[in-house]
Design a protein around this motif. Structure first.
Motif, PDB file in Angstrom:
ATOM      1  N   MET A   1       0.762  -1.305  -0.102  1.00 25.47           N
ATOM      2  CA  MET A   1      -0.205   0.217   0.025  1.00 25.47           C
ATOM      3  C   MET A   1       0.772   1.340   0.033  1.00 25.47           C
ATOM      4  O   MET A   1       0.501   2.063  -0.599  1.00 25.47           O
ATOM      5  N   LYS A   2       1.895   1.387   0.661  1.00 28.60           N
ATOM      6  CA  LYS A   2       2.650   2.445   0.692  1.00 28.60           C
ATOM      7  C   LYS A   2       3.373   2.858  -0.415  1.00 28.60           C
ATOM      8  O   LYS A   2       3.392   4.033  -0.872  1.00 28.60           O
ATOM      9  N   ASP A   4       2.370   2.186  -3.331  1.00 33.89           N
ATOM     10  CA  ASP A   4       1.284   2.532  -4.194  1.00 33.89           C
ATOM     11  C   ASP A   4       1.020   3.899  -3.825  1.00 33.89           C
ATOM     12  O   ASP A   4       0.962   4.819  -4.867  1.00 33.89           O
ATOM     13  N   THR A   5       1.010   4.592  -2.685  1.00 40.62           N
ATOM     14  CA  THR A   5       0.878   5.825  -2.322  1.00 40.62           C
ATOM     15  C   THR A   5       2.131   6.618  -2.845  1.00 40.62           C
ATOM     16  O   THR A   5       2.018   7.829  -3.345  1.00 40.62           O
ATOM     17  N   ILE A   6       3.202   6.088  -2.508  1.00 40.03           N
ATOM     18  CA  ILE A   6       4.381   6.784  -3.184  1.00 40.03           C
ATOM     19  C   ILE A   6       4.356   7.005  -4.525  1.00 40.03           C
ATOM     20  O   ILE A   6       4.715   8.063  -4.970  1.00 40.03           O
ATOM     21  N   LYS A   7       4.268   5.934  -5.303  1.00 41.24           N
ATOM     22  CA  LYS A   7       4.025   5.887  -6.731  1.00 41.24           C
ATOM     23  C   LYS A   7       3.126   7.055  -7.223  1.00 41.24           C
ATOM     24  O   LYS A   7       3.381   7.735  -8.001  1.00 41.24           O
ATOM     25  N   LEU A   8       2.063   6.841  -6.801  1.00 44.82           N
ATOM     26  CA  LEU A   8       0.931   7.991  -7.247  1.00 44.82           C
ATOM     27  C   LEU A   8       1.229   9.320  -6.844  1.00 44.82           C
ATOM     28  O   LEU A   8       1.031  10.172  -7.607  1.00 44.82           O
ATOM     29  N   GLY A   9       1.870   9.410  -5.628  1.00 43.18           N
ATOM     30  CA  GLY A   9       2.457  10.895  -5.291  1.00 43.18           C
ATOM     31  C   GLY A   9       3.412  11.441  -6.366  1.00 43.18           C
ATOM     32  O   GLY A   9       3.280  12.675  -6.600  1.00 43.18           O
ATOM     33  N   PHE A 120       5.206  16.019   0.758  1.00 40.95           N
ATOM     34  CA  PHE A 120       5.415  14.751   0.298  1.00 40.95           C
ATOM     35  C   PHE A 120       6.660  14.187   0.354  1.00 40.95           C
ATOM     36  O   PHE A 120       6.890  13.031   0.544  1.00 40.95           O
ATOM     37  N   TRP A 123       8.426  13.523   3.508  1.00 41.99           N
ATOM     38  CA  TRP A 123       7.854  12.225   4.002  1.00 41.99           C
ATOM     39  C   TRP A 123       8.305  11.033   3.527  1.00 41.99           C
ATOM     40  O   TRP A 123       8.639   9.849   4.137  1.00 41.99           O
TER      41      TRP A 123
END
Length: 135
Positions: A1-2, A4-9, A120, A123
């Protein structure tokens, strides 16, 4: 999940840099943006913002630790936030809006946008640094 969040960011950062510059500058033809900050927001400067966007996009597809890239990106965004704060305190947004709506919108939001992505990137750097420490 993390991841995916990083990739999408990173993809979102790329889209904001590339798409934002292309829309608000009307594909680098909006000279009002250039007029109000001829150093940072010259057409060359706008082109370099889009190149940073390509770097963010490329980073989105790296599957290993990107903490140092993220740190560099956070510093880069900090520079733009500072440039925007200096600009916003020494210029009139209404004067920009009087000349061009898109340029006014650009100057209204670019520093805030860069601040969000600076946070971001910081982070990402911090979380990946913590994750790479041996237990």
């Amino acid at each position: 999940m993390k991841f995916d969040t990083i990739k999408l960011g990173f993809i979102a950062a790329a889209l904001m840099n590339i798409g934002g510059v292309m829309v608000f500058s009307r594909a680098l033809t909006n000279t009002v943006i250039n007029q109000f900050d001829p150093v940072v927001m010259s057409n060359f400067g706008l082109l370099m913002i889009m190149i940073w966007g390509l770097a963010y996009l490329g980073t989105a597809f790296i599957t290993s630790n990107v903490k140092w890239l993220a740190a560099a990106f956070a510093i880069e965004k900090l520079v733009y936030v500072i440039a925007w704060l200096i600009w916003i305190t020494n210029n009139s947004l209404s004067a920009v809006y009087d000349q061009d709506l898109f340029a006014g919108m650009f100057y209204s939001i670019y520093g805030l946008n860069d601040f969000v992505f600076m946070v971001f990137f910081a982070w990402v750097c911090i979380t990946q640094a913590k994750a790479s420490k041996p237990a």
